[in-house]
Motif scaffolding. Structure first.
Motif, PDB file in Angstrom:
ATOM      1  N   SER A 136      14.468  -2.571 -21.206  1.00 12.76           N
ATOM      2  CA  SER A 136      13.356  -2.471 -21.189  1.00 12.76           C
ATOM      3  C   SER A 136      12.693  -2.060 -19.735  1.00 12.76           C
ATOM      4  CB  SER A 136      13.298  -4.561 -21.724  1.00 12.76           C
ATOM      5  OG  SER A 136      13.714  -4.768 -20.312  1.00 12.76           O
ATOM      6  N   ALA A 137      10.943  -2.644 -19.835  1.00 11.00           N
ATOM      7  CA  ALA A 137      10.364  -2.247 -18.454  1.00 11.00           C
ATOM      8  C   ALA A 137      10.996  -2.952 -17.224  1.00 11.00           C
ATOM      9  CB  ALA A 137       9.424  -1.966 -18.900  1.00 11.00           C
ATOM     10  N   PRO A 138      11.016  -2.549 -16.024  1.00 13.47           N
ATOM     11  CA  PRO A 138      11.454  -3.925 -15.450  1.00 13.47           C
ATOM     12  C   PRO A 138      10.232  -4.939 -15.185  1.00 13.47           C
ATOM     13  CG  PRO A 138      10.581  -1.889 -14.042  1.00 13.47           C
ATOM     14  CD  PRO A 138      10.597  -1.744 -15.374  1.00 13.47           C
ATOM     15  N   ALA A 139      10.205  -6.463 -14.953  1.00 13.54           N
ATOM     16  CA  ALA A 139       9.064  -7.382 -14.861  1.00 13.54           C
ATOM     17  C   ALA A 139       8.446  -6.970 -14.100  1.00 13.54           C
ATOM     18  CB  ALA A 139       9.994  -8.593 -14.980  1.00 13.54           C
ATOM     19  N   PRO A 140       7.829  -7.434 -13.617  1.00 15.63           N
ATOM     20  CA  PRO A 140       6.519  -6.967 -12.671  1.00 15.63           C
ATOM     21  C   PRO A 140       7.150  -8.180 -11.643  1.00 15.63           C
ATOM     22  CG  PRO A 140       5.636  -8.751 -14.314  1.00 15.63           C
ATOM     23  CD  PRO A 140       6.468  -8.528 -14.541  1.00 15.63           C
ATOM     24  N   ALA A 141       7.092  -7.784 -10.716  1.00 13.14           N
ATOM     25  CA  ALA A 141       7.365  -8.027  -8.546  1.00 13.14           C
ATOM     26  C   ALA A 141       7.318  -9.223  -8.561  1.00 13.14           C
ATOM     27  CB  ALA A 141       7.058  -7.287  -7.935  1.00 13.14           C
ATOM     28  N   LYS A 164       0.650  -0.962   0.283  1.00 14.91           N
ATOM     29  CA  LYS A 164       0.253   0.507   0.299  1.00 14.91           C
ATOM     30  C   LYS A 164       0.958   1.001   0.508  1.00 14.91           C
ATOM     31  CE  LYS A 164      -3.546   2.285   2.745  1.00 14.91           C
ATOM     32  NZ  LYS A 164      -4.370   2.099   3.894  1.00 14.91           N
ATOM     33  N   TYR A 165       2.400   1.386   1.094  1.00 13.54           N
ATOM     34  CA  TYR A 165       2.674   2.667   1.113  1.00 13.54           C
ATOM     35  C   TYR A 165       3.809   2.676   0.511  1.00 13.54           C
ATOM     36  CZ  TYR A 165      -1.318   3.813   4.102  1.00 13.54           C
ATOM     37  OH  TYR A 165      -2.303   3.534   5.629  1.00 13.54           O
ATOM     38  N   ALA A 166       5.144   1.463   0.500  1.00 14.59           N
ATOM     39  CA  ALA A 166       5.924   1.779  -0.503  1.00 14.59           C
ATOM     40  C   ALA A 166       6.269   1.075  -1.932  1.00 14.59           C
ATOM     41  CB  ALA A 166       7.174   0.342   0.114  1.00 14.59           C
ATOM     42  N   ASN A 188       8.430   1.168  -7.364  1.00 12.42           N
ATOM     43  CA  ASN A 188       7.681   1.056  -8.600  1.00 12.42           C
ATOM     44  C   ASN A 188       7.928   2.868  -9.134  1.00 12.42           C
ATOM     45  OD1 ASN A 188       6.608  -1.462  -8.351  1.00 12.42           O
ATOM     46  ND2 ASN A 188       5.205  -1.368  -7.984  1.00 12.42           N
ATOM     47  N   GLN A 189       7.440   3.149  -9.315  1.00 12.41           N
ATOM     48  CA  GLN A 189       7.548   5.073  -9.742  1.00 12.41           C
ATOM     49  C   GLN A 189       8.721   4.796 -10.140  1.00 12.41           C
ATOM     50  OE1 GLN A 189       6.160   8.525  -7.549  1.00 12.41           O
ATOM     51  NE2 GLN A 189       5.945   9.675  -9.193  1.00 12.41           N
ATOM     52  N   GLY A 190      10.149   5.125  -9.141  1.00 14.01           N
ATOM     53  CA  GLY A 190      11.850   5.191  -8.751  1.00 14.01           C
ATOM     54  C   GLY A 190      11.976   4.308 -10.021  1.00 14.01           C
ATOM     55  N   ARG A 248      13.253   5.647 -17.823  1.00 14.31           N
ATOM     56  CA  ARG A 248      12.856   6.573 -18.447  1.00 14.31           C
ATOM     57  C   ARG A 248      14.159   7.112 -18.878  1.00 14.31           C
ATOM     58  NH1 ARG A 248       7.905   7.447 -16.392  1.00 14.31           N
ATOM     59  NH2 ARG A 248       9.265   9.574 -15.085  1.00 14.31           N
ATOM     60  N   VAL A 249      14.570   7.510 -17.482  1.00 18.11           N
ATOM     61  CA  VAL A 249      15.994   8.540 -17.832  1.00 18.11           C
ATOM     62  C   VAL A 249      16.113   8.051 -18.833  1.00 18.11           C
ATOM     63  CG1 VAL A 249      17.743  10.218 -16.570  1.00 18.11           C
ATOM     64  CG2 VAL A 249      15.033  10.466 -16.615  1.00 18.11           C
TER      65      VAL A 249
END
Length: 192
Positions: free
Chosen positions: A139-144, A61-63, A68-70, A76-77
């Motif tokens: 590539s985009a990170p794989a799902p956790a 919920k919190y972390a 994921n956003q980081g 992306r950068v």
């Protein structure tokens, strides 16, 4: 030096009392061990049923959104800034390398220094740069994965610490004088 009959009788009675006390302490220790094992088992159940799900839910919920956003931002950068710049640098270096090889071959063949085709070098640099940038892109990170995470590890550590605290408290409660607990034969009372 001989003891009177009265003293012998008192000593026998005292020895019987010590033996009875010793046996009751042995039974008490057995029961305390059983209680400690059951407490550990119940603590494990509580940890699995209450603590781990709560910690996982709180982490998700919190972390997790910030983690994921980081990861997405850093990918992306890297993909939009670092990889193209590195690709352009590698492409330029390889095109210069190719131009040097062509001049070396021309000199070895006796054609001299001739003119340099700038358009051809720019085209080769772009081609090498694009190829290098494609290889550098992440590539985009794989799902956790659905497994134990940082929260689960913390919960396990807290559970082990709580179990150790319960065992230490039981030990402190049940221990008395160290000399009373030491015996060669655990079921035989010491001789008076």
């Amino acid at each position: 030096m001989s003891l009177s009959r009265k003293r012998k009788k008192e000593l026998r009675k005292l020895q019987e009392q010590a033996s009875t006390l010793w046996e009751s302490q042995q039974v008490l220790l057995g029961q305390a061990g059983h209680v400690a094992r059951e407490a550990g088992r119940q603590l494990g159940h509580y940890n699995r049923e209450q603590v781990v799900p709560t910690v996982q839910h709180t982490y998700e919920k919190y972390a997790a959104p910030y983690v994921n956003q980081g990861l997405q931002t850093s990918a992306r950068v890297y993909n939009q800034r670092v990889a193209p710049a590195a690709g352009a640098l590698i492409g330029s270096a390889l095109s210069v390398w190719d131009a040097a090889n062509e001049k070396r071959e021309a000199l070895a063949a006796g054609r001299g220094f001739g003119s340099i085709d700038i358009a051809k070098l720019q085209k080769a640099a772009e081609k090498y740069g694009k190829d290098a940038a494609k290889k550098l892109v992440v590539s985009a990170p794989a799902p956790a994965k659905k497994g134990i995470g940082a929260g689960g590890v913390i919960a396990i550590i807290l559970g082990v610490a709580a179990a150790a605290g319960v065992l230490y408290a039981a030990w402190q409660t049940l221990r008395a004088d160290d000399e009373l607990w030491v015996a060669d034969d655990p079921l035989r009372a010491p001789d008076a």
